[in-house]
Scaffold this active site. Structure first.
Site, PDB file in Angstrom:
ATOM      1  N   ASP A 184      13.705 -76.289 -59.158  1.00 18.06           N
ATOM      2  CA  ASP A 184      12.385 -76.264 -59.784  1.00 18.06           C
ATOM      3  C   ASP A 184      11.799 -77.675 -59.854  1.00 18.06           C
ATOM      4  OD1 ASP A 184      12.337 -73.548 -60.088  1.00 18.06           O
ATOM      5  OD2 ASP A 184      13.147 -73.576 -62.131  1.00 18.06           O
ATOM      6  N   GLU A 209      12.788 -80.211 -58.055  1.00 18.72           N
ATOM      7  CA  GLU A 209      12.670 -80.691 -56.683  1.00 18.72           C
ATOM      8  C   GLU A 209      11.326 -80.264 -56.087  1.00 18.72           C
ATOM      9  OE1 GLU A 209      15.919 -79.530 -54.118  1.00 18.72           O
ATOM     10  OE2 GLU A 209      14.648 -79.603 -52.343  1.00 18.72           O
ATOM     11  N   GLN A 237     -23.716 -83.308 -41.054  1.00 15.04           N
ATOM     12  CA  GLN A 237     -23.320 -82.414 -42.148  1.00 15.04           C
ATOM     13  C   GLN A 237     -22.006 -81.691 -41.871  1.00 15.04           C
ATOM     14  OE1 GLN A 237     -26.712 -79.988 -43.142  1.00 15.04           O
ATOM     15  NE2 GLN A 237     -27.523 -81.591 -44.459  1.00 15.04           N
TER      16      GLN A 237
END
Lengths: 253, 387
Positions: free
Chosen positions: B245, B247, B284
């Protein structure tokens, strides 16, 4: 010997500085701030003097807004022993002028009685290059500016200065003010354990009133403008064309 | 470098730490990243440097030489190193979290005192080994055998895909002490490089994360005394799963670091690269791309940092540890893909930084648990809450 190192909180050197739309100054909203790089070099030099046994204590001092605390914590994490913050402005846009800073520093010097003041040659925000010199005049101490090498030898300092065209070595009587240049040293990274230890080191908060100094500005900023954008250059096809252009168009040869 | 980003409220300590790690990583690691990738070699001197900066024991108490800081701080360190080189960050994470933090969490006082100081100073390199050639996602099916014989265990078998495997002095290794007992027959051991019968392969040649040395571990009658059991005999899966967890959360920082690196690389290009007479960043479609990258990066940061804070409060859930890691890892891949696209032909050259980042990002969906396993965990936990 005690060493006093003034440090300033400035816009980080990596940030692209933008002028406010109304030209009243530089935009500081959500802009990363750091210790003035020249001041960092001064802190490093002071710590090295302490490590060599030449200095006994390193005191960092900053004048500005409350957030300058972070800048002082950086100095403490690098290895300064304690710090003094003189809160002289509420607004981050207020810059305390060199003479007021020098007067405050002179008052701190009288209180702390250091044998040496190591300062950055200038702050990269306003590039005044004045505080160290003014402080020297106010105290009547010798000064050595633009230092690229500092050696303390008993009652005097041997300082190599970066001047136009080369290096100049001067012998300054202690106590003195040394302002440091870029090539004096490479500042260390503060290690994590030292960052944590810095929180426990003393940081005194003062005001200009504590020192009886008036910090109200004597200069007014008329206008702040961005430097003009550089126009594109021209490519030349040959040396002959270059010479012709330099002769006829630029008129420099 | 792209610095115009939101400042998260991480506290003064973590901010100061980020500043330091950022500067060090940009000054020292980033200039090496290309060569580390090309030569597929980790620069060993970095261990010592990280040790001196106190980065190898971020979450370890001061008495063992650590910095006594938070998981949040560790995430930030991983992120800033990954921003300079993802492969250095992976090796750093394997050492400082998988190995060092597991010993901190599960070791006895004697084990901590024996192993942590040298791992934290950078004198020793650490690794953790659970995967095998035949046991990846199905890690409990591992075959490395640990047989009890008198006052010791004898280990026989192999481990595969082990980060820092060939460089490590100290390794946390999971083995079957009772093959019949399934998940209850696994025990964690502390293995030292010098133990007789222990050897490794050369490090592998990989698509990405090159320079983070990955190798096979070979155990031939390796004798391990009882005192080298980490946690309790038969309780290895508990050690393994609880560690996973943390990690996942800490390594999620590699994902956010990769996304930051993508912006660092492409933003100057948006200005410098001119087409149709203007900077491509004026178009854009390109602005849409960088806006999406920025949004993904800071969304992932917000989730990962918040789950890291839950780790520090001691109430992290498996669901969120897996989910934040899943998101940060997959977004790292998506954004690295877009970073290559943004740079077009320049990004497709082998020695371009975005090409390296693109290859590194792929590991994020595979290593330390695949995306499939992370999804399975999140979904299973969610359904579990409905029963």
């Amino acid at each position: 010997m005690k060493v006093l190192v003034p440090v300033k909180r400035v816009i980080d050197y990596n940030v692209k500085v933008r002028v406010k739309a109304d030209g009243s100054g530089v935009d500081l909203a959500n802009v990363k701030m750091s210790m003035n790089p020249f001041d960092e070099i001064a802190v490093e030099e002071a710590i090295r003097l302490k490590e060599e046994g030449v200095a006994s204590e390193v005191v960092a001092v900053s004048i500005g807004v409350k957030q300058a605390q972070e800048t002082l914590r950086t100095a403490l994490a690098m290895g300064a022993d304690r710090a003094i913050l003189i809160v002289a402005a509420d607004d981050v846009h207020t810059d305390i002028e060199p003479l007021a800073v020098a007067k405050l520093l002179a008052a701190v010097v009288k209180e702390e009685e250091p044998g040496l003041v190591l300062a950055g040659k200038q702050a990269i925000d306003n590039d005044m290059n004045a505080t160290g010199q003014m402080l020297s005049a106010l105290l009547g101490w010798s000064q050595a500016t633009f230092a690229s090498e500092v050696t303390i030898e008993g009652d005097h300092a041997l300082v190599t200065r970066e001047v136009d065209g080369g290096l100049q070595t001067i012998k300054a009587k202690m106590p003195c003010i040394v302002t440091v240049d870029l090539r004096l040293n490479e500042p260390r990274y503060a290690s994590l354990p030292n960052i944590m230890k810095a929180k426990k080191k003393p940081l005194d908060e003062k005001t200009p009133d504590d020192y009886g100094v008036d910090v109200s500005p004597r200069l007014s900023i008329v206008k702040t403008a961005e430097p003009p954008t550089r126009k594109a250059g021209v490519k030349v096809g040959s040396v002959d064309e270059l010479i012709t252009k330099l002769k006829d168009e630029a008129g420099v040869i | 470098m792209f610095a115009a980003t939101m400042q998260f409220d991480l506290g003064e300590d973590v901010n100061a730490m980020r500043e330091m790690v950022h500067r060090w990583a940009q000054d020292r690691v980033r200039p090496m990243a290309e060569e580390i990738d090309r030569k597929n070699l980790f620069p060993p001197e970095l261990w010592q440097e990280m040790g001196e900066l106190g980065l190898l024991g971020v979450t370890v108490p001061e008495e063992y030489g650590g910095a006594g800081m938070s998981y949040l701080a560790h995430v930030i360190a991983v992120e800033e190193i990954a921003r300079a080189s993802a492969s250095v960050s992976l090796s750093y994470g394997a050492h400082s979290n998988l190995c060092v933090n597991q010993i901190k969490l599960n070791g006895t006082d004697e084990q901590r005192a024996k192993y942590l100081p040298r791992l934290i100073s950078g004198e020793h390199v650490g690794a953790l080994a659970m995967s095998e050639a035949g046991a990846g996602s199905d890690v409990v099916s591992m075959k490395l055998r640990a047989e009890k014989r008198n006052d010791r265990f004898i280990l026989n078998g192999t481990k595969y895909w082990i980060t820092n495997g060939c460089d490590a002095d100290t390794l946390v290794v999971y083995a079957k002490t009772d093959p019949e007992a399934g998940s209850k027959g696994i025990t964690a051991f502390l293995i030292e490089k010098e133990m007789v019968g222990f050897s490794t392969s050369e490090h592998f040649d990989k698509l990405g994360m090159r320079g983070s040395n990955t190798a096979e571990l070979i155990f031939e009658d390796v004798e391990v005394p009882f005192e080298n059991i980490l946690g309790e005999e038969g309780k290895g899966v508990r050690v393994l799963m609880s560690g996973l967890d943390y990690e996942r959360v800490v390594l999620a920082g590699i994902g956010t670091g990769i996304m930051a690196a993508c912006l660092d690389e492409i933003m100057p290009y948006m200005v410098e690269r001119k087409q149709f007479g203007q900077s491509i960043g004026n178009f854009q479609l390109m602005q849409g791309k960088i806006a999406d990258m920025y949004t993904a990066m800071n969304s992932a940061r917000a989730y990962v940092y918040e789950v890291a804070k839950a780790c520090d409060r001691g109430d992290v859930t498996r669901q969120d540890a897996a989910a934040c890691c899943l998101y940060a890892s997959e977004q790292a891949m998506v954004q690295a893909h877009q970073a290559v696209q943004a740079m077009g032909g320049a990004g497709f050259l082998s020695d371009s930084p975005v090409a390296r980042i693109f290859r590194d990002a792929k590991l994020m969906e595979i290593g330390a648990g695949t995306s499939e396993i992370r999804r399975m965990l999140v979904g299973r936990e969610m359904m579990g809450a409905m029963r």
